[in-house]
Scaffold this motif. Structure first.
Motif, PDB file in Angstrom:
ATOM      1  N   THR A   6       0.858  -1.168   0.000  1.00 51.27           N
ATOM      2  CA  THR A   6       0.000   0.000   0.000  1.00 51.27           C
ATOM      3  C   THR A   6       0.898   1.223   0.000  1.00 51.27           C
ATOM      4  N   TRP A   7       0.331   2.361  -0.353  1.00 46.15           N
ATOM      5  CA  TRP A   7       1.105   3.600  -0.378  1.00 46.15           C
ATOM      6  C   TRP A   7       1.233   4.171   1.023  1.00 46.15           C
ATOM      7  N   ASP A   8       2.384   4.732   1.316  1.00 48.58           N
ATOM      8  CA  ASP A   8       2.604   5.470   2.543  1.00 48.58           C
ATOM      9  C   ASP A   8       2.026   6.874   2.377  1.00 48.58           C
ATOM     10  N   ASP A   9       1.777   7.557   3.468  1.00 56.81           N
ATOM     11  CA  ASP A   9       1.268   8.926   3.419  1.00 56.81           C
ATOM     12  C   ASP A   9       2.223   9.817   2.627  1.00 56.81           C
ATOM     13  N   GLY A  10       1.695  10.597   1.706  1.00 56.23           N
ATOM     14  CA  GLY A  10       2.491  11.538   0.936  1.00 56.23           C
ATOM     15  C   GLY A  10       3.258  10.932  -0.230  1.00 56.23           C
ATOM     16  N   ALA A  11       3.085   9.643  -0.474  1.00 54.40           N
ATOM     17  CA  ALA A  11       3.824   8.980  -1.555  1.00 54.40           C
ATOM     18  C   ALA A  11       3.335   9.440  -2.924  1.00 54.40           C
ATOM     19  N   ASP A  12       4.247   9.442  -3.865  1.00 53.25           N
ATOM     20  CA  ASP A  12       3.926   9.723  -5.266  1.00 53.25           C
ATOM     21  C   ASP A  12       3.423   8.418  -5.883  1.00 53.25           C
ATOM     22  N   LYS A  13       2.140   8.333  -6.143  1.00 55.25           N
ATOM     23  CA  LYS A  13       1.527   7.096  -6.638  1.00 55.25           C
ATOM     24  C   LYS A  13       1.795   6.843  -8.112  1.00 55.25           C
ATOM     25  N   ASP A  14       2.521   7.753  -8.764  1.00 59.02           N
ATOM     26  CA  ASP A  14       2.924   7.523 -10.154  1.00 59.02           C
ATOM     27  C   ASP A  14       4.239   6.753 -10.251  1.00 59.02           C
TER      28      ASP A  14
END
Length: 150
Positions: A6-14
């Motif tokens: 899963t993505w961490d807070d503030g991560a760039d999901k691109d």
């Protein structure tokens, strides 16, 4: 084998998820994912905890080992000082990679750059048992260099 992330807070999901670059690759490349999307200068001899923007659920009975990328190590002296780094199956926090510049020149870590590789490895946990003496071997207590250097 499925590994949930899963993505961490503030991560760039691109930024791409860890991926194997070839069909026979043992390690999946993991990328720098700086919350501010900036590049960071890593001076010679310096270390930096590089965020990946990921949280990961390693299956029980396994660990993920973080290892240096051979091209970065050979060309620039970029390595992981605690290699292999271990991600345990019960850890759910942010995945960061400790990167060391063992080269002579400064190195820039760009947002999105492949910085390490992760290898999924089975784990066998030992049961430690106190005994009065250990079984003897031909090597005995011979330590570092006791079997020769070549």
């Amino acid at each position: 084998m499925r590994v949930d992330v899963t993505w961490d807070d503030g991560a760039d999901k691109d930024i791409p998820l860890p991926q194997y670059e070839t069909a026979g690759a043992a390690g999946a490349d993991v990328r720098a994912n700086f919350p501010d999307r900036k590049a960071y200068l890593l001076t010679s001899g310096a270390r930096l905890l590089v965020p990946t923007g990921l949280r990961i659920a390693v299956p029980e009975g396994f660990e993920i080992q973080l290892r240096p990328r051979s091209g970065l190590a050979l060309k620039h002296g970029i390595t992981l000082p605690n290699s292999p780094g271990t991600i345990d199956s019960d850890y759910r926090g942010p995945l960061g990679v400790i990167v060391l510049n063992a080269g002579q020149d400064d190195f820039i870590i760009e947002h999105g750059m492949r910085i390490a590789q992760m290898v999924l490895v089975p784990v066998i946990q030992a049961r430690f048992h106190m005994v009065d003496a250990l079984e003897a071997t031909s090597r005995g207590a011979g330590g570092f260099g006791s079997t020769g250097v070549s």
